[in-house]
Structures are given as structure tokens and as C-alpha cells.
Design an enzyme around this catalytic site. Structure first.
Site, PDB file in Angstrom:
ATOM      1  CB  SER A 141      -0.890  -0.041   1.157  1.00 16.12           C
ATOM      2  OG  SER A 141      -2.091   0.855   1.169  1.00 16.12           O
ATOM      3  CG  ASP A 183      -6.696  -2.177  -4.075  1.00 19.28           C
ATOM      4  OD1 ASP A 183      -7.455  -1.807  -3.029  1.00 19.28           O
ATOM      5  OD2 ASP A 183      -5.295  -2.387  -3.955  1.00 19.28           O
ATOM      6  CG  HIS A 199      -5.655  -2.347  -0.295  1.00 20.17           C
ATOM      7  ND1 HIS A 199      -5.014  -1.909  -1.203  1.00 20.17           N
ATOM      8  CD2 HIS A 199      -4.985  -1.975   1.001  1.00 20.17           C
ATOM      9  CE1 HIS A 199      -3.812  -1.069  -0.572  1.00 20.17           C
ATOM     10  NE2 HIS A 199      -3.717  -1.165   0.760  1.00 20.17           N
TER      11      HIS A 199
END
Length: 811
Positions: free
Chosen positions: A670, A743, A777
Site C-alpha cells: 500500500s 482492490d 487490497h
């Protein structure tokens, strides 16, 4: 012409060979044995801590589970066949645990092929409810914590699309349940419908600066399907099985009972919907009902919230954060902005707090003003309560003691601190259940409050219990953990009068277990005995190291060395550094050590710890503070500080003699992936990088990202400078990009990795892009996680461990 045709042929050929036909792979056995280690159960205990439930779960879902139909609507991800979140975590088995005898007992009658979730213990501490998801829906089940008997209360007709579908009533025997309407329309097949016209969005000149939310509604068909999937009937169900309708069909997003159980606040979602924000910012109404379902009053009627003023601390006008006062039978409490909700306006006080007693037909009563934005109240009695506020821009938080019966008495600010300063954290006040089964502040015979704190300090992590005298401000320490060989976490008071607390104790090799600690007598009783499932890494060397950045800022990280590594011979190892940048407004907070070498070594799916068994040194959770003091924002010097952090970490471990600094890799997930791409673009410190689920072009998140409050048009140079995509031509280091195709995180669209890969490929960089089907994610399927670990291992072996040696082939 021949030259042109030859060029086009070569381009087409290169495009063809750029795609690798490869199934899911398994990583090296050293990694696989850790990744597949069975997890010990999670445990839920009743408030008296005499009965518990052990809940067994698998480490991963399967790719088949992730491939079940999923509809993404208004910020929700829904399985339309089962009517529960398509990303729901499940337990496959449960057992009873007698805390006093430490014995486990099987629960008979649980459903076969169970998919259990939403476990909740009732107010009477005797019963627990949970859901079981079957092929065509969600069922409601009841467990008796003392007899061990289970009972199915409903068929597979619960609606869990908006979260946990049931709520216990005060009697501990009855539940309010969101159920599917009897005459539910069929969903619209959006892939088969012929559009009736374009989708049009308009704005009348108002500023609506929102984050780049995902899974939003896109058209009228989405709106209709959201209506169908979110609509429920509220039913009252007794554990005997008796069922009656409580409220008719509606989109119920929140249900909250008054402490005495006589009133219920019910929040429903209304139209018009938005294609810009998720459902939590759609219009809504909060009504007060009696326990029998009789409408009393509308307390909130909120419009669509698309156009808040700019700034993290801006909020909407009118009442917000409405909740029940825990020490009163039925009193509502809420805050209202004094600055119009606009954080950019100067104001001595940001919020005012009010209350209103049942039957809610009188005038609201003023309680106090808060200097910052109101964030909550802990109640004690008619004469004392503790209020909290915070302000993100300054990282400031204040704690007030005030008299809720006399607003004429000025609230007393008892803490005024930087909430990122962990060393100065005085702890949380101890609460216990009152006659309404609500948590309220506890006073001892001397009128003192108690605090439990994490105990971060220069001297290590030493949790504590203090007394606090609200009259004098004096504190007295009753207990402080030793912290030399174990890490302790204090949870809550089991018996306030006796000094008994529930705590968790772990070490680097001992799995976390629950204990009962008596801070008065010193007695410590172990309640659980979970074994270490990761014994393959119990002999690794682990220590928290501290070092300095070139500007003198103190940094830290947790260093792991392979089992049997001889620190005297100091063989030069390859190293992987794993990190995540964090923003601070002062250097003092940024330099604090919040890790412990006594923390249990837990290699979760995204961890870098697997590679300590592959012969690497691992510098995990390396500190990457980005500091901006005074008027300077942290991101004004993001790149410079990022490189300085990385260099300091490498210098520190290299100075200890353990690593070959020419063979260092860096990884992150991330915002950590964003960090990796920047480091490889603007330094020559690393041999290779791994970037998972990142964002690389900040112009695609123009109204802020992470802790950046300014929009692109206010700080274009910051957005440009921080975007690795804008500097793709500088990439000279091998980079592995991994991203979930589904995601849903704000800002990290899969397109970010796809476009960045195309740019790097076009400019001749060494880069590999792995798109994981069905993954969000974070990655959930076993097939995806093990393949990810295989990709990372192959990349590190080729470009880090064996840098400069004969190439290791990678498909």
C-alpha cells in the site's frame, strides 16, 4: 516499408512474450511450512471471564470462495446469493472453554461445513448468538455457554449485507434481526440490460472534494440493486423461536438500544443516492421507537453529504455522533459544530455537546464546549464525566473532566498532548458494567479513577495501572510490568474491587496467552495455553535496534537473523527491509520506539519474516517517519526524508557487520509500495524492490491521499515530486509489482500498477507485474498468497541474494 513492417512485427512479438502463462505456484518449503501452519483458535470470553468460546479459523479462503458472485454497490461488497459480505471471514468450528478448569469441550449439533460469523454474547452472559452461512443464505443460531447446547433459530433468510444482522435486547433472551422481505424483487442483470440513456452527474457550483472512493453506484440499475439487497424487515425473535415483525421494510443501517432497554434509535438510509460517496454519506433518518416498535420522535434527518468543507477536521452541520448516555436510563447525547463544520475557520471552540432526556420532547441541555473536534465521552455519574477531543492538523488531543449536572462549572482540562507522543500517554480510564450493563468509569473508596496504559517508554514497553485523583490531579502507580523478557497487554478489569485484570502475555517464542493478574496480591493465573505454531522460526535472532538518521533523528527497527547464524563470524548476509512511512508533526514523537523484541514472532501472510529461513537478514518495521514541524508539512520534504530513513537503516545493520550492503532489497504494501517505488527511483541503495497494492500517480488522487490534506491544485509540485510515475525514467532497479485485481482501497486502483508497469516497460526498466485475480487490497485466497510468496522469493533470489552471480531463471 520493410523496416516499418519489421519494427511492427517485433513490437507485436514482444507484446506476446511479455505475458507469462503461469498457474498458481507454491513457494520454497521453508516458506510453505510457515505459511501453512495451523492457527491457534481465537477466544471470546463472557464479562465474568469464567466461560469462553474457542473459535477455529483457517488462515485463508480459497480462490473458489473468492470467485463466488460479488456485487459492488455503494461501498459494499455483497454476495447476492447468500446475502452477506462477499469478503466475510468465517470460523469453521467452535468449542466451549471452561476458564477455571482450563478444559475444552466440544459443542454438539453445530452445522456441517460450518461458516460461522458475527459471534455476540448477550447481556446475561449465558447465551451467545452467531450466524451460519449456507449455500443460499444466512441462518441465526444460539449457543448456551453453560450447557454447550446450540439451536438454529431461523432459516437462511437473514440480511447481513449491511453488517451484523442481529442485536441483543436487554433481557438477554430476545433479538432484533434484519431479515429478507417476504416479497423481494429479483435483481437486475446489469450485463444483460439495454441502456435507456446516458448516466449524467451535475454540480451547481459547490465544492465537493472527496477521496477517490471505490465500489460506488454508477447508474439507475445499481441504485435498484442496492435497494433490493439492502432492504430488510426488522423482526423480534425470542430464543424460544417466537417471531414477530417489529418494523416494516427499510434500509436499516444502525440500531442502538437505550441503557434501560425501553427505547431504540433506528437509522435508515434514504434517497437520493450518490455516485460520488458510499452509502454512509447518503441521506439518513434516525428515529426513536419504544421497545414495542412505537414511533416516538425523529432525532436526525440528514441530507446527502457530498460537499463538506475542505480539510480532515471539517464535518457536517447539525447534530452528529448521537449516542446514549451510559449512566442514565434513556438520555441522548450529541455534538454540534460551532464553526459551521469548516475547519478552515478560526474558532475558540469547535464543538458544543448537548443532551436530551426521554421522552425527548423537551429542550436540549448544554453540557460543554470542546476546543478541538469532539470525539466522545466516558460517563461516571451525575457529577462526573470525562470528555475527549482531537485536532488532526496539530495532532493534539485534550481530555476534560466536567460536571454533567452543572454546565456553569468550567470543564477541567486534565491532559493536553500530542496523540502521536506514545511516551506521554497516561492510559485509558478503567470502566465496569453498571446496572444497565453499560461501561462506566469506576471510582474507588477515595474517589479516585483508575487508568490502564500501554507503557511505551525509553526503557521499553511496561504496561501499568495508575490511580488518578480528579480533585488534585495526583497519580499513584499501583502496578508496572517488568518488560524484560515478556510483553504484557492489559485489557480490562475483571473485578475492580479485588484488583483483578485480564491481560495477555507473550514472548518472542511464546504464543500470546490470557492471564488473570491481581495487582493487589501479585497473583498471576494462566487462563489459556495456546502453543507456538511457528516453531521453525523460534530460534531466529531477534532484537530491536536503534540508530540515527543523518539529521540526528532517532530511528528504530526489528532485526532478524537466520537460525544458527554466528554473530562472531559475521557472514555477510543479503537483507530485506520492510517498512511503511508515517507522518509526524514533531521529531520527538517520530523518534519514539514502539516495538518490542519480546513481541511474539508472527509471520502473517504479508510479512517479510519468511526470508529469515532463506538466509536473509530482515529489518522489519523499519522506522520511516516523515516529519514536518511548524508551518512545514511532512510531504514538503518527503523524498529527502524517505531516502535518509532507508540509508540510516542500511548503515546501522551494515555497521554491525551482518550484511552485504550491495545485496539489500526493500518491500512494502500500500503506502509502503509507494515508498518502495520512490526509493528505487531516487536512490541507489537497493538491489531490488517489491511493491504490493500501491498507488504511483498522485494526480489520480487529486483531493488528498494518506495524510496529505492539500489538493493537487494547491500543491502541484508536491504531487508531482512524490509521484514515482512522473519519474519512471529514473528507475534502474528491478521492481516486482503485485496488485489485487479487485482492490477496493481508496486511491489504490489496480490501474495504478498497470499504468506504472506500462511506463516502466516503455522506458526499458526491469519490472514484473503480477495481478492477482479476485483479490482486494489485502490478499485472502491461499492460492494467491502462496503464489505471491513464490513471486517474492524468486525475485529476491535472483536480484538480491544472487546479485552479480549467474542468473537464476524466473518464468
Amino acid at each position: 516499408m520493410k523496416s516499418l513492417l519489421s519494427f511492427l512485427f517485433c513490437c507485436n512479438f514482444l507484446c506476446l512474450i511479455a505475458q507469462v502463462d503461469l498457474g498458481y505456484q507454491l513457494p520454497h518449503d521453508d516458506i510453505l511450512q510457515l505459511a501453512d501452519a495451523p492457527l491457534p483458535p481465537a477466544m471470546r470470553m463472557n464479562s465474568t471471564a469464567d466461560k469462553g468460546v474457542l473459535m477455529y479459523r483457517k488462515s485463508y479462503k480459497s480462490i473458489a470462495e473468492l470467485s463466488e458472485k460479488e456485487m459492488r454497490l455503494a461501498g459494499l461488497r455483497i454476495n447476492p446469493k447468500t446475502n452477506i459480505s462477499s469478503r466475510q471471514n468465517y470460523y469453521f468450528n467452535m468449542s466451549l472453554f471452561d476458564v477455571n478448569t482450563q478444559t475444552e469441550k466440544a459443542i454438539e449439533g453445530l452445522p456441517e461445513n460450518a461458516r460461522l460469523a458475527n459471534f455476540s454474547i448477550s447481556n446475561n452472559d449465558r447465551l451467545a448468538a452467531f450466524t451460519n452461512t449456507v449455500e443460499n443464505g444466512v441462518e441465526l443460531w444460539i449457543l448456551d455457554l453453560y450447557s454447550g447446547k446450540v439451536k438454529k433459530l431461523t432459516d437462511a433468510n437473514l440480511n447481513a449485507n449491511m453488517g451484523r444482522p442481529f442485536y441483543w435486547l436487554k433481557d438477554g433472551e430476545t433479538l432484533l434481526v434484519r431479515m429478507l422481505p417476504e416479497k423481494r424483487p429479483a435483481l437486475i442483470n446489469t450485463s444483460a440490460t439495454i441502456p435507456a440513456g446516458p448516466t449524467i452527474s451535475v454540480n451547481s457550483g459547490k465544492k465537493a472534494q472527496n477521496r477517490t472512493y471505490q465500489d460506488l453506484l454508477k447508474n439507475k440499475n445499481d441504485e435498484a440493486n442496492f435497494d433490493i439487497l439492502a432492504t430488510s424487515t426488522l423482526m423480534k425473535i425470542h430464543t424460544s423461536g417466537k417471531m414477530t415483525q417489529w418494523l416494516p421494510e427499510g434500509i436499516y443501517s444502525g440500531i442502538s438500544f437505550s441503557p434501560d432497554g425501553n427505547y431504540v434509535m433506528v437509522t435508515t438510509v434514504n434517497k437520493p443516492y450518490s455516485y460520488l460517496v458510499p452509502y454512509r454519506r447518503f441521506p439518513s433518518t434516525s428515529n426513536i421507537y419504544t421497545a414495542d416498535g412505537e414511533m416516538i420522535k425523529t432525532m436526525l434527518d440528514l441530507p446527502l453529504i457530498e460537499d463538506l468543507p475542505k480539510g480532515f477536521m471539517s464535518t457536517r452541520k447539525g447534530p452528529r455522533s448521537m449516542s446514549w448516555r451510559a449512566d442514565r436510563p434513556a438520555t441522548l447525547v450529541w455534538a454540534e459544530a460551532l464553526d459551521g463544520g469548516d475547519a478552515n475557520i478560526e474558532a475558540d471552540h469547535r464543538d458544543a455537546v448537548y443532551q436530551l432526556d426521554a421522552p425527548f420532547n423537551g429542550k436540549k441541555k448544554f453540557l460543554l464546549n470542546t476546543i478541538n473536534r469532539y470525539s466522545g465521552i466516558e460517563w461516571c455519574n451525575d457529577d462526573m464525566a470525562v470528555a475527549y477531543d482531537y485536532w488532526w492538523n496539530s495532532r493534539n488531543t485534550k481530555t476534560y473532566i466536567f460536571n454533567p449536572s452543572d454546565s456553569g462549572v468550567e470543564p477541567k482540562v486534565i491532559t493536553d498532548r500530542n496523540y502521536q507522543d506514545r511516551y506521554s500517554d497516561p492510559g485509558d480510564f478503567v470502566t465496569d458494567d453498571n446496572e444497565y450493563d453499560r461501561n462506566v468509569l469506576q471510582l474507588d473508596k477515595k474517589g479516585r479513577l483508575y487508568r490502564v496504559g500501554d507503557g511505551y517508554s525509553d526503557d521499553g514497553i511496561k504496561p501499568f495501572v495508575d490511580t488518578y485523583d480528579p480533585k488534585t490531579g495526583a497519580t499513584e502507580r499501583l502496578y508496572e510490568a517488568d518488560g524484560k523478557t515478556t510483553l504484557e497487554t492489559m485489557y480490562y478489569a475483571l473485578d475492580f474491587a479485588k484488583g483483578e485484570y485480564l491481560c495477555r502475555i507473550e514472548s518472542k517464542t511464546d504464543y500470546p496467552n490470557f492471564y488473570k493478574r491481581n495487582i493487589n496480591t501479585g497473583e498471576l493465573k494462566q487462563l489459556t495455553n495456546f502453543e507456538n505454531p511457528f516453531k521453525a522460526i523460534q530460534d531466529v535472532h531477534k532484537e530491536v535496534i536503534t540508530y540515527k538518521r543523518d539529521d540526528g533523528l532517532e530511528l528504530s527497527g526489528t532485526l532478524y537473523l537466520p537460525p544458527n547464524y554466528d554473530k562472531n563470524k559475521k557472514e555477510k548476509l543479503p537483507m530485506i527491509m520492510w517498512a511503511y512511512p508515517r507522518e509526524f508533526k514533531d521529531k520527538s514523537s517520530a523518534s519514539q520506539v514502539t516495538s518490542s523484541s519480546n513481541e511474539f514472532t508472527y509471520p502473517y501472510y504479508g510479512s517479510a519474516l519468511y526470508w529469515v529461513l532463506r538466509g536473509y537478514a530482515v529489518l522489519d518495521d523499519a522506522a520511516f517517519p516523515i516529519v514536518g514541524e511548524g508551518d512545514e508539512e511532512p510531504n514538503d520534504s518527503f523524498r529527502t526524508q524517505l531516502v535518509a530513513n532507508a540509508k540510516a537503516g542500511i548503515d546501522a545493520v551494515d555497521g554491525m557487520g551482518y550484511i552485504d550492503r550491495e545485496r539489500v532489497g526493500v518491500g512494502g504494501h500500500s503506502y509502503g509500495a509507494f515508498m518502495v517505488a520512490n526509493l528505487l527511483s531516487h536512490s541507489d541503495l537497493f538491489a531490488a524492490g517489491i511493491a504490493r497494492s500501491g498507488a504511483y500517480n498522485r494526480t489520480l488522487t487529486p483531493f488528498g491521499f494518506q495524510s496529505e490534506e492539500r489538493n493537487y491544485w494547491e500543491a502541484p509540485e508536491v504531487y508531482y515530486t512524490m509521484s514515482p510515475f512522473m519519474h519512471a525514467e529514473k528507475m534502474k532497479t528491478p521492481l516486482l509489482l503485485i496488485h489485487g485485481e479487485a482492490d477496493n482501497n481508496s486511491g489504490t486502483y489496480p490501474m495504478q500498477s498497470e499504468r506504472y508497469f506500462n511506463a516502466l516497460k516503455g522506458l526499458g526498466a526491469t519490472v514484473r507485474l503480477v495481478m492477482l485475480p479476485k483479490e482486494s487490497h489485502g490478499y485472502r485466497a491461499r492460492e494467491s498468497v502462496l503464489h505471491m510468496l513464490w513471486e517474492q522469493d524468486e525475485w529476491l533470489e535472483k536480484y538480491v541474494k544472487n546479485k552479480g552471480k549467474e542468473e537464476v531463471s524466473t518464468p
